[in-house]
Design a protein around this motif. Structure first.
Motif, PDB file in Angstrom:
ATOM      1  N   VAL A  43       6.037  -5.115 -12.658  1.00  0.00           N
ATOM      2  CA  VAL A  43       4.931  -4.585 -12.158  1.00  0.00           C
ATOM      3  C   VAL A  43       4.921  -4.855 -10.605  1.00  0.00           C
ATOM      4  N   GLY A  44       4.653  -3.877  -9.900  1.00  0.00           N
ATOM      5  CA  GLY A  44       4.659  -3.928  -8.332  1.00  0.00           C
ATOM      6  C   GLY A  44       5.858  -4.350  -7.723  1.00  0.00           C
ATOM      7  N   SER A  45       7.184  -3.719  -8.233  1.00  0.00           N
ATOM      8  CA  SER A  45       8.110  -4.135  -7.485  1.00  0.00           C
ATOM      9  C   SER A  45       9.054  -2.531  -7.091  1.00  0.00           C
ATOM     10  N   TRP A  46       9.463  -2.818  -5.936  1.00  0.00           N
ATOM     11  CA  TRP A  46      10.051  -1.467  -5.208  1.00  0.00           C
ATOM     12  C   TRP A  46      11.370  -1.377  -5.023  1.00  0.00           C
ATOM     13  N   SER A  47      12.165  -0.090  -5.272  1.00  0.00           N
ATOM     14  CA  SER A  47      13.502  -0.157  -5.025  1.00  0.00           C
ATOM     15  C   SER A  47      13.536   1.212  -4.254  1.00  0.00           C
ATOM     16  N   THR A  48      14.870   1.178  -3.667  1.00  0.00           N
ATOM     17  CA  THR A  48      14.915   2.459  -2.671  1.00  0.00           C
ATOM     18  C   THR A  48      15.313   3.718  -3.333  1.00  0.00           C
ATOM     19  N   GLY A  49      14.620   4.924  -2.819  1.00  0.00           N
ATOM     20  CA  GLY A  49      15.144   5.928  -3.032  1.00  0.00           C
ATOM     21  C   GLY A  49      15.658   6.831  -2.072  1.00  0.00           C
ATOM     22  N   GLY A  50      15.791   8.203  -2.264  1.00  0.00           N
ATOM     23  CA  GLY A  50      16.613   9.211  -1.183  1.00  0.00           C
ATOM     24  C   GLY A  50      15.775   9.291   0.152  1.00  0.00           C
ATOM     25  N   ASN A  51      16.281   9.317   1.115  1.00  0.00           N
ATOM     26  CA  ASN A  51      15.479   9.493   2.440  1.00  0.00           C
ATOM     27  C   ASN A  51      15.004  11.006   2.591  1.00  0.00           C
ATOM     28  N   MET A  59       1.580  12.146   6.855  1.00  0.00           N
ATOM     29  CA  MET A  59       1.887  13.159   6.265  1.00  0.00           C
ATOM     30  C   MET A  59       0.690  13.224   5.040  1.00  0.00           C
ATOM     31  N   GLY A  60       0.734  14.461   4.581  1.00  0.00           N
ATOM     32  CA  GLY A  60      -0.153  14.483   3.367  1.00  0.00           C
ATOM     33  C   GLY A  60       0.906  14.389   2.173  1.00  0.00           C
ATOM     34  N   ARG A  61       0.168  14.234   1.037  1.00  0.00           N
ATOM     35  CA  ARG A  61       1.251  14.102  -0.286  1.00  0.00           C
ATOM     36  C   ARG A  61       0.405  14.716  -1.451  1.00  0.00           C
ATOM     37  N   ALA A  62       1.342  14.985  -2.465  1.00  0.00           N
ATOM     38  CA  ALA A  62       0.905  15.375  -3.791  1.00  0.00           C
ATOM     39  C   ALA A  62       1.965  15.047  -4.753  1.00  0.00           C
ATOM     40  N   GLY A  63       1.648  15.144  -5.980  1.00  0.00           N
ATOM     41  CA  GLY A  63       2.360  14.841  -7.161  1.00  0.00           C
ATOM     42  C   GLY A  63       2.657  13.174  -7.792  1.00  0.00           C
ATOM     43  N   THR A  64       3.695  13.160  -8.009  1.00  0.00           N
ATOM     44  CA  THR A  64       3.973  11.871  -8.838  1.00  0.00           C
ATOM     45  C   THR A  64       5.319  11.430  -8.277  1.00  0.00           C
ATOM     46  N   GLN A  65       5.764  10.023  -8.714  1.00  0.00           N
ATOM     47  CA  GLN A  65       6.976   9.369  -8.466  1.00  0.00           C
ATOM     48  C   GLN A  65       8.280  10.254  -8.547  1.00  0.00           C
ATOM     49  N   THR A  66       8.109  10.916  -9.538  1.00  0.00           N
ATOM     50  CA  THR A  66       9.517  11.805  -9.783  1.00  0.00           C
ATOM     51  C   THR A  66       9.350  13.238  -9.396  1.00  0.00           C
ATOM     52  N   ALA A  67       8.167  13.683  -9.063  1.00  0.00           N
ATOM     53  CA  ALA A  67       7.868  15.064  -8.739  1.00  0.00           C
ATOM     54  C   ALA A  67       6.757  15.301  -7.508  1.00  0.00           C
ATOM     55  N   ASN A  86      12.609  15.135  -6.176  1.00  0.00           N
ATOM     56  CA  ASN A  86      12.722  15.295  -7.770  1.00  0.00           C
ATOM     57  C   ASN A  86      13.205  14.034  -8.370  1.00  0.00           C
ATOM     58  N   GLY A  87      12.893  12.862  -7.787  1.00  0.00           N
ATOM     59  CA  GLY A  87      13.055  11.546  -8.225  1.00  0.00           C
ATOM     60  C   GLY A  87      14.057  10.751  -7.714  1.00  0.00           C
ATOM     61  N   SER A  88      14.932  11.698  -6.823  1.00  0.00           N
ATOM     62  CA  SER A  88      16.272  10.960  -6.332  1.00  0.00           C
ATOM     63  C   SER A  88      16.428  11.557  -4.885  1.00  0.00           C
ATOM     64  N   SER A  89      16.042  12.785  -4.623  1.00  0.00           N
ATOM     65  CA  SER A  89      16.525  13.254  -3.154  1.00  0.00           C
ATOM     66  C   SER A  89      15.188  14.305  -2.936  1.00  0.00           C
ATOM     67  N   TRP A  90      15.186  14.479  -1.453  1.00  0.00           N
ATOM     68  CA  TRP A  90      14.345  15.431  -1.066  1.00  0.00           C
ATOM     69  C   TRP A  90      14.945  16.592  -0.436  1.00  0.00           C
ATOM     70  N   THR A  91      14.302  17.865  -0.843  1.00  0.00           N
ATOM     71  CA  THR A  91      14.739  19.313  -0.468  1.00  0.00           C
ATOM     72  C   THR A  91      13.485  19.989   0.400  1.00  0.00           C
ATOM     73  N   GLU A  92      13.829  20.458   1.473  1.00  0.00           N
ATOM     74  CA  GLU A  92      13.236  21.165   2.359  1.00  0.00           C
ATOM     75  C   GLU A  92      12.679  22.542   1.490  1.00  0.00           C
ATOM     76  N   ASN A 109       3.297  18.758  -7.166  1.00  0.00           N
ATOM     77  CA  ASN A 109       4.464  19.208  -6.184  1.00  0.00           C
ATOM     78  C   ASN A 109       4.623  20.746  -6.352  1.00  0.00           C
ATOM     79  N   THR A 110       3.845  21.313  -7.619  1.00  0.00           N
ATOM     80  CA  THR A 110       3.954  22.816  -7.754  1.00  0.00           C
ATOM     81  C   THR A 110       2.474  23.547  -7.564  1.00  0.00           C
ATOM     82  N   ALA A 111       1.518  22.671  -7.220  1.00  0.00           N
ATOM     83  CA  ALA A 111       0.144  23.294  -7.134  1.00  0.00           C
ATOM     84  C   ALA A 111      -0.539  22.243  -6.284  1.00  0.00           C
ATOM     85  N   ALA A 112      -0.329  22.262  -5.080  1.00  0.00           N
ATOM     86  CA  ALA A 112      -0.887  21.384  -4.167  1.00  0.00           C
ATOM     87  C   ALA A 112      -2.058  21.840  -3.334  1.00  0.00           C
ATOM     88  N   LEU A 113      -2.875  21.202  -2.706  1.00  0.00           N
ATOM     89  CA  LEU A 113      -3.683  21.484  -1.529  1.00  0.00           C
ATOM     90  C   LEU A 113      -3.786  20.590  -0.473  1.00  0.00           C
TER      91      LEU A 113
END
Length: 274
Positions: A43-51, A59-67, A86-92, A109-113
């Protein structure tokens, strides 16, 4: 004298980064960061994901840790760039119609405001997974506001110019003014839904660590964070939430402090690595 392998039955893993699916108590050597790492608990541990493809802040943000969606921001001026995770990498993906930073946001991430932002504005846009569409404006133009909820049932609160306490409710078509925060503030965090929300910390005009709980009608002051902050990340619900990072008056520049909320109080857990 016994070594680590004698005691635990395995050697220390050498891994280029943070170990995926790391287990509680596991030790490894991060050959990229050139340091040893240990997971104290799950609980409360961080690991590195894609930049992100484009470095930016506020920034604004929406969605979950994997989407997730990263919406607009400063790079260093206000940008319309949006990226999907998508849980590992970012796409424009397709840009906002109006470039901005410091906006409120909600949804998936598919229905944001996205609403409000800097330059100070009342503009609201909705994302359908492909494109952004402009909708009815906020009643009060502002930046540095918080948001939470869904694309069709959202809450917008706080912001600036000035330390605003205005709260507005979105029904999928229009914004309606509802009862104000008890304490106006900007650069605060928001988590939860449009009927059960938490407004955390911020600046008013000094940094604060106070929090307020929204029950769908009124705001009530609840337990303070352990550290004051502004401009930070949030996640979760009013029963189980998290705040992380931001700026704090006790440290020069950004800090990585992370705290979790259990519905009644805050507990410090593992800090962000960066």
């Amino acid at each position: 004298m016994s070594d680590y392998k004698d005691v635990h039955g395995t050697g220390i893993l050498n891994y280029a980064g943070d170990v995926p699916n790391v287990l509680e108590g596991q030790v490894w050597y991060n050959s990229t960061a050139k340091d040893f790492r240990y997971l104290f608990n799950d609980v409360g541990s961080w690991s590195t994901g894609g930049n992100l493809n484009t470095a930016r802040y506020t920034m604004g943000r929406a969605g979950t840790q994997t989407a997730a969606l990263a919406i607009g921001g400063s790079a260093p001026s206000a940008t319309e760039i949006v990226e999907s995770y998508n849980g590992s990498s970012w796409t424009e993906v397709n840009d906002l119609n109006t470039a901005r930073s410091q906006m409120g946001s909600s949804g998936t991430n598919t229905a944001a405001l996205g609403f409000g932002g800097n330059p100070v504005q009342a503009t609201t846009e909705a994302y359908n997974g492909t494109n952004w569409t402009e909708l009815n404006d906020l009643n009060t133009a502002r930046r540095g506001l918080a948001g939470c909820g869904t694309q069709t049932a959202a809450l917008a609160f706080g912001g600036t110019p000035g330390a605003k306490n205005e709260t507005e409710l979105w029904n999928g078509t229009n914004w309606t003014e509802v009862n104000n925060l008890n304490a106006g503030r900007t650069d605060l965090g928001g988590l939860g839904t449009s009927t059960a929300a938490l407004g955390a910390a911020g600046q008013a005009p000094s940094f604060v660590k106070s929090n307020e709980l929204w029950n769908g009608t009124n705001w009530t002051e609840v337990a303070d964070l352990n550290s004051n902050r502004r401009g930070f990340g949030t996640g979760g619900t009013t029963a189980a939430g998290v705040v992380f990072g931001g700026y704090n008056t006790d440290t020069p520049g950004p800090f990585g402090n992370t705290e979790v909320w259990n519905g009644s109080g805050w507990t410090e857990v593992g800090n962000l690595a960066t």
